[in-house]
Write an enzyme that holds these catalytic residues in place. Structure first.
Site, PDB file in Angstrom:
ATOM      1  NE  ARG A 168      -2.992   0.380   3.225  1.00 56.41           N
ATOM      2  CZ  ARG A 168      -2.289   0.754   4.296  1.00 56.41           C
ATOM      3  NH1 ARG A 168      -1.666   1.917   4.316  1.00 56.41           N
ATOM      4  NH2 ARG A 168      -2.218  -0.033   5.342  1.00 56.41           N
ATOM      5  CE1 TYR A 180     -14.549  11.334 -16.839  1.00 49.47           C
ATOM      6  CE2 TYR A 180     -14.371  11.231 -14.456  1.00 49.47           C
ATOM      7  CZ  TYR A 180     -14.627  10.618 -15.671  1.00 49.47           C
ATOM      8  OH  TYR A 180     -14.961   9.291 -15.699  1.00 49.47           O
ATOM      9  CG  ASP A 183      -7.800  15.651 -15.442  1.00 45.73           C
ATOM     10  OD1 ASP A 183      -7.077  14.991 -16.225  1.00 45.73           O
ATOM     11  OD2 ASP A 183      -8.917  15.259 -15.055  1.00 45.73           O
ATOM     12  CE  LYS A 205     -11.159   7.649 -18.917  1.00 43.13           C
ATOM     13  NZ  LYS A 205     -11.379   9.001 -18.375  1.00 43.13           N
TER      14      LYS A 205
HETATM   15  C1  LIG Z   1     -11.705   9.456 -17.151  1.00 38.25           C
HETATM   16  C2  LIG Z   1     -11.256  10.766 -16.629  1.00 38.25           C
HETATM   17  C3  LIG Z   1     -11.032  10.947 -15.260  1.00 38.25           C
HETATM   18  C4  LIG Z   1     -11.273   9.858 -14.243  1.00 38.25           C
HETATM   19  O1  LIG Z   1     -10.406   8.800 -14.440  1.00 38.25           O
HETATM   20  P1  LIG Z   1     -10.723   7.295 -13.921  1.00 38.25           P
HETATM   21  O2  LIG Z   1      -9.457   6.584 -14.202  1.00 38.25           O
HETATM   22  O3  LIG Z   1     -11.886   6.806 -14.732  1.00 38.25           O
HETATM   23  O4  LIG Z   1     -11.056   7.400 -12.482  1.00 38.25           O
HETATM   24  C5  LIG Z   1     -10.600  12.182 -14.835  1.00 38.25           C
HETATM   25  N1  LIG Z   1     -10.394  13.197 -15.703  1.00 38.25           N
HETATM   26  C6  LIG Z   1     -10.606  13.052 -17.017  1.00 38.25           C
HETATM   27  C7  LIG Z   1     -10.368  14.199 -17.925  1.00 38.25           C
HETATM   28  C8  LIG Z   1     -11.030  11.836 -17.533  1.00 38.25           C
HETATM   29  O5  LIG Z   1     -11.260  11.695 -18.846  1.00 38.25           O
END
Ligand SMILES: *Cc1c(COP(=O)(O)O)cnc(C)c1O
Length: 400
Positions: A55, A112, A184, A209
């Site tokens: 962890r 998001y 992000d 992604k």
């Molecule tokens: C998908 C996404 C997230 C969240 O990511 P997860 O891995 O699904 O928790 C956050 N920000 C953006 C821009 C995303 O496309």
């Protein structure tokens, strides 16, 4: 030691080899045995490099983190990035690991969906106030800054309208006010924009992604330029158990090997597909950052070095009925609310990512029932054009 029923449980020593494995090993061990309390003490104090408990960290997460650090230019700042169990874990660790009760945070108004929910519904329970502001307008961001504002959370390219944030303007405003900027960077990827080079303090990814790229792992990444902030995020993530699985890290690392190739091919496809869509009957509009009819194409050219990315949005007339006809006419394109897969996926924000947004607000954003977002993949462009031509033709038959 021969394996007899009595000693089966004792782990067999890993066979030595003078040749080395070319593939990265997977290390699923949760715990690591030390030689003595002295050595364990020294490990915890950081006098030796090593692991204690998964962890807190494990090799597969570190191998993956160092690779993303290199992509983001984060290698030299305070220990590098941290891998977490999901992109949302990364965003949560940044907001709750750094902010405290009484602080105020500003977010882009097209973040998001779950980020918006976290900011709008959860932060308030911890005494953290949130304002959402249009990130294409640095003056609006400046006007939202209060004495207790601690952080601004942004995405460079908004989902699904692909509007481009005024990053330079906002970073300048933030620096002048001593406010942290967290980016992000999931949509843009370090191929399109490297936030640290522009003065951002924190970089976040949903590794799920484009970076991992095969829709088979859920992971997140976060890195901070200030070692104290990095430590606050890391400690919060470890305490709250946002641990990534070693196997997922291994899969993501394997996906990452081809990230540049996938991204460049997907981007070239996206640019060509956007132009193709714009010429089809029944299309109302096409959104792609480098097209001259995109509202922010000048900013895209300056900020993204002329790169448009792999996302294309478009709108057809005919409402939900035309939208249903479109997806049914192109069964080979996965109609799925995700992005960044190696193959093309198509999403319909009104019924998925933006279903919780009330209709008036959706309309203000231009997200009608005929609005679609494409995450373009690496397929042959001829195939993609054929699929979308068929989809558009089916939608055009419905539209009034
Ligand atoms: C998908 C996404 C997230 C969240 O990511 P997860 O891995 O699904 O928790 C956050 N920000 C953006 C821009 C995303 O496309």
């Amino acid at each position: 030691m021969p394996d007899t029923p009595e000693n089966l449980v004792r782990r067999t020593v890993w066979p030595q080899s003078v040749s080395r494995a070319v593939g990265t090993p997977i290390q699923p061990s949760v715990v690591y045995a030390s030689q003595s309390p002295d050595q364990l003490d020294a490990l915890y104090e950081g006098e030796f490099a090593g692991y204690t408990y998964a962890r807190e960290g494990h090799p597969n997460a570190d191998v993956l983190a160092r690779k993303i650090d290199a992509l983001e230019g984060a290698s030299d700042n305070g220990g590098g990035g941290v891998i977490l169990g999901s992109g949302m874990a990364a965003i949560t660790a940044v907001l709750l690991g750094v902010l405290k009760s009484g602080d105020h945070v500003i977010g882009g108004d097209q973040l998001y969906g779950r980020s918006l929910r976290l900011m709008g519904q959860d932060l308030a329970r911890f005494g953290i106030a949130t304002s959402l502001v249009d990130p294409t307008d640095a003056a609006a961001v400046a006007a939202a800054i209060r004495p207790e504002t601690r952080m601004i959370l942004l995405e460079v390219v908004a989902n699904p309208t692909l509007r481009i944030a005024d990053m330079d303007g906002i970073l300048k405003v933030a620096r002048a006010s001593g406010v942290l900027v967290a980016v992000d960077n999931t949509f843009t990827t370090p191929r399109g924009y490297r936030p640290f080079e522009h003065g951002a303090d924190i970089v976040i990814h949903s590794v799920t992604k484009m970076l991992a790229g095969h829709s088979d792992v859920t992971l997140g990444y976060v890195s901070a330029s200030d070692p104290a902030i990095r430590k606050a995020i890391y400690d919060f993530a470890v305490t709250t158990g946002m641990t990534p699985s070693p196997f997922d890290c291994w899969l993501a690392e394997r996906g990452l090997y081809s990230f540049h190739l996938r991204y460049d091919r997907a981007e070239a496809n996206a640019a060509e597909l956007a132009d193709h869509l714009a010429g089809l009957p029944g299309i109302k509009r096409v959104l792609y950052p480098t097209r001259p009819d995109h509202p922010d194409h000048n900013r895209a050219a300056a900020l993204l070095n002329g790169r448009g990315g792999h996302m294309v949005s478009f709108e057809v007339s005919g409402g939900r009925a035309a939208a249903n006809a479109l997806t049914k006419a192109m069964p080979d394109i996965a109609f799925a609310p995700t992005l960044g897969d190696i193959g093309t996926t198509l999403s319909h924000p009104a019924s998925s990512s933006h279903r919780a947004v009330d209709q008036r607000q959706r309309e203000a954003l231009g997200i009608s029932e005929g609005f679609f977002r494409i995450s373009v993949g690496v397929e042959d462009i001829g195939l993609l054009k054929r699929d979308f031509s068929a989809g558009l033709a089916a939608a055009a038959k419905i539209s009034p």
